[in-house]
Design a protein around this motif. Sequence first.
Motif, PDB file in Angstrom:
ATOM      1  N   ALA A  78       0.826  -1.213   0.000  1.00 20.65           N
ATOM      2  CA  ALA A  78       0.000   0.000   0.000  1.00 20.65           C
ATOM      3  C   ALA A  78       0.859   1.262   0.000  1.00 20.65           C
ATOM      4  O   ALA A  78       0.594   2.217  -0.746  1.00 20.65           O
ATOM      5  CB  ALA A  78      -0.931  -0.011   1.204  1.00 20.65           C
ATOM      6  N   ALA A  81       2.640   1.606  -3.422  1.00 20.94           N
ATOM      7  CA  ALA A  81       1.687   2.011  -4.450  1.00 20.94           C
ATOM      8  C   ALA A  81       1.298   3.472  -4.308  1.00 20.94           C
ATOM      9  O   ALA A  81       1.111   4.180  -5.302  1.00 20.94           O
ATOM     10  CB  ALA A  81       0.446   1.125  -4.379  1.00 20.94           C
ATOM     11  N   ALA A  82       1.191   3.933  -3.058  1.00 24.92           N
ATOM     12  CA  ALA A  82       0.832   5.336  -2.831  1.00 24.92           C
ATOM     13  C   ALA A  82       1.912   6.276  -3.349  1.00 24.92           C
ATOM     14  O   ALA A  82       1.620   7.332  -3.922  1.00 24.92           O
ATOM     15  CB  ALA A  82       0.588   5.571  -1.338  1.00 24.92           C
ATOM     16  N   SER A  87      -2.455   1.544  -9.058  1.00 23.25           N
ATOM     17  CA  SER A  87      -3.833   1.221  -8.716  1.00 23.25           C
ATOM     18  C   SER A  87      -3.877   0.146  -7.642  1.00 23.25           C
ATOM     19  O   SER A  87      -2.903  -0.581  -7.420  1.00 23.25           O
ATOM     20  CB  SER A  87      -4.576   0.730  -9.959  1.00 23.25           C
ATOM     21  OG  SER A  87      -4.050  -0.519 -10.389  1.00 23.25           O
ATOM     22  N   ASP A  88      -5.014   0.037  -6.968  1.00 24.35           N
ATOM     23  CA  ASP A  88      -5.191  -1.004  -5.956  1.00 24.35           C
ATOM     24  C   ASP A  88      -5.009  -2.390  -6.562  1.00 24.35           C
ATOM     25  O   ASP A  88      -4.470  -3.296  -5.919  1.00 24.35           O
ATOM     26  CB  ASP A  88      -6.584  -0.898  -5.324  1.00 24.35           C
ATOM     27  CG  ASP A  88      -6.742   0.371  -4.493  1.00 24.35           C
ATOM     28  OD1 ASP A  88      -5.710   0.957  -4.119  1.00 24.35           O
ATOM     29  OD2 ASP A  88      -7.896   0.767  -4.239  1.00 24.35           O
ATOM     30  N   GLU A  89      -5.435  -2.546  -7.810  1.00 22.11           N
ATOM     31  CA  GLU A  89      -5.338  -3.841  -8.481  1.00 22.11           C
ATOM     32  C   GLU A  89      -3.887  -4.243  -8.726  1.00 22.11           C
ATOM     33  O   GLU A  89      -3.534  -5.426  -8.642  1.00 22.11           O
ATOM     34  CB  GLU A  89      -6.091  -3.790  -9.809  1.00 22.11           C
ATOM     35  CG  GLU A  89      -6.104  -5.093 -10.579  1.00 22.11           C
ATOM     36  CD  GLU A  89      -6.839  -4.983 -11.894  1.00 22.11           C
ATOM     37  OE1 GLU A  89      -6.970  -6.008 -12.589  1.00 22.11           O
ATOM     38  OE2 GLU A  89      -7.281  -3.859 -12.238  1.00 22.11           O
ATOM     39  N   ALA A  91      -1.189  -2.952  -6.996  1.00 24.33           N
ATOM     40  CA  ALA A  91      -0.322  -2.736  -5.835  1.00 24.33           C
ATOM     41  C   ALA A  91       0.331  -4.010  -5.331  1.00 24.33           C
ATOM     42  O   ALA A  91       1.561  -4.105  -5.241  1.00 24.33           O
ATOM     43  CB  ALA A  91      -1.114  -2.060  -4.715  1.00 24.33           C
ATOM     44  N   GLU A  92      -0.448  -5.002  -4.976  1.00 25.04           N
ATOM     45  CA  GLU A  92       0.105  -6.214  -4.375  1.00 25.04           C
ATOM     46  C   GLU A  92       0.917  -7.045  -5.363  1.00 25.04           C
ATOM     47  O   GLU A  92       2.041  -7.450  -5.051  1.00 25.04           O
ATOM     48  CB  GLU A  92      -0.999  -7.061  -3.757  1.00 25.04           C
ATOM     49  CG  GLU A  92      -0.506  -8.352  -3.105  1.00 25.04           C
ATOM     50  CD  GLU A  92       0.577  -8.121  -2.073  1.00 25.04           C
ATOM     51  OE1 GLU A  92       1.546  -8.911  -2.037  1.00 25.04           O
ATOM     52  OE2 GLU A  92       0.473  -7.152  -1.302  1.00 25.04           O
TER      53      GLU A  92
END
Length: 432
Positions: A78, A81-82, A87-89, A91-92
């Motif tokens: 998180a 990615a920030a 994107s949230d998709e 990030a991981e």
Amino acid sequence: MGQQEKVATSLAGAVGEEISASLAPVDAELERRYPGDPGTRQPVHTVYVPGDAFAAGTIRSWGDQALAALDEHAPDAASFAAVLGLSDELAEPVYSRVRAKLEREPIEDLRIDFEDGYGNRSDAEEDEAAARAARLVAEAYDQGTAAPYMGIRMKCMEAPVRARGIRTLDVFLSGLMEAGGLPDGLVLTLPKVTYPEQVTAMVRLLEAFEEARGLEPGRIGFEIQIETSQSILAADGTAAVARMIQAAEGRATGLHYGTFDYSACLGVSAAYQASDHPAADHAKAVMQVAAAGTGVRVSDGSTNVLPVGSTQKVHDAWRLHFGLTRRALARAYYQGWDMHPGHIPTRYAAVFAFYREGFEQAAARLARYANRTSGDVMDEPATAKALSGYLLRGLDCGALDTGEVARLTGLTRADLEGFSSPRRGDLTASAQ
């Protein structure tokens, strides 16, 4: 079955035969000058380490330093990615793959530098460093700890340093031969090339070494660094870089843009010397067109803004490096230079995001093309080549997995390679 309708023609068969005969030299020239991409893996970056700083543990050390930077400044998906705007998709999967890459293969291409990063030393000191580099590279390949590609950047062919550059190359290559032979991943870099005749000199030097050591002619290739205005536009107004590729006589493997030497050559102020400067874009566009179809690959340069200091400064440098890398990828510069361990997390993050965010669309388009099914885009062989090349590059660097590519395309890696390296005639044929 009905009788086939007779088709009217006007030209005698001899006309086509005469035309084919007249174009035979052109056909041969096309095959010689434009053989297409070699189909081998292209590293996503080249890391430069000074000849006196390179050690047996350099590659692992860079990976460990990059992981430590993540632990300190972006300890989870998180937060990373920030910083980068992922994107949230993404990030991981991007973060986990970056960490895995840093643990498994932190450097894809390493150049031991005997030019700007090393400077001028006594002959005895440089001899010793070149011999040591050869020994360490040979040991790394023997022990399985080498980067996929490794080699040296020698001094250039200009008069003041020519003899020293030739000797360093001789010492390094001779050391490798004494240690068991040249590794498959060997890469050499010829910097500050200004005239095609300097490339010709490099070819003659390598020919002499191959003959002296009983190697197959053409065994040793090299990269050409584009760092001077004269390498882009010659005094007679021609594109010198295109002539350099031909002067290499099939040995050129890459054109590497030198951000800061080239910018300085044009008088760009230090504060504005960057890989996204208009002067840089022009040079790389000329390089790209000159190299297209020749099998010679193009690499972007580096940024000199290092991710060091406070977390805020590291984040700012990461965002800059990430943005420059993504910009280069969109412009089909699939390789660049990295000068600091802190650049590696954002190099891989940018590369992995680039391939993962376009993966499903590329896979679907290639699957439709392969199965001859319709869709909202009508692709041709040249586009299938680009789509498969995109997926293969994603697989090579670790952004994509073989299983997920096979699942969405229904194709094996061999299938992808077939689409990415079509015969010349296949590219001129229309998609059926």
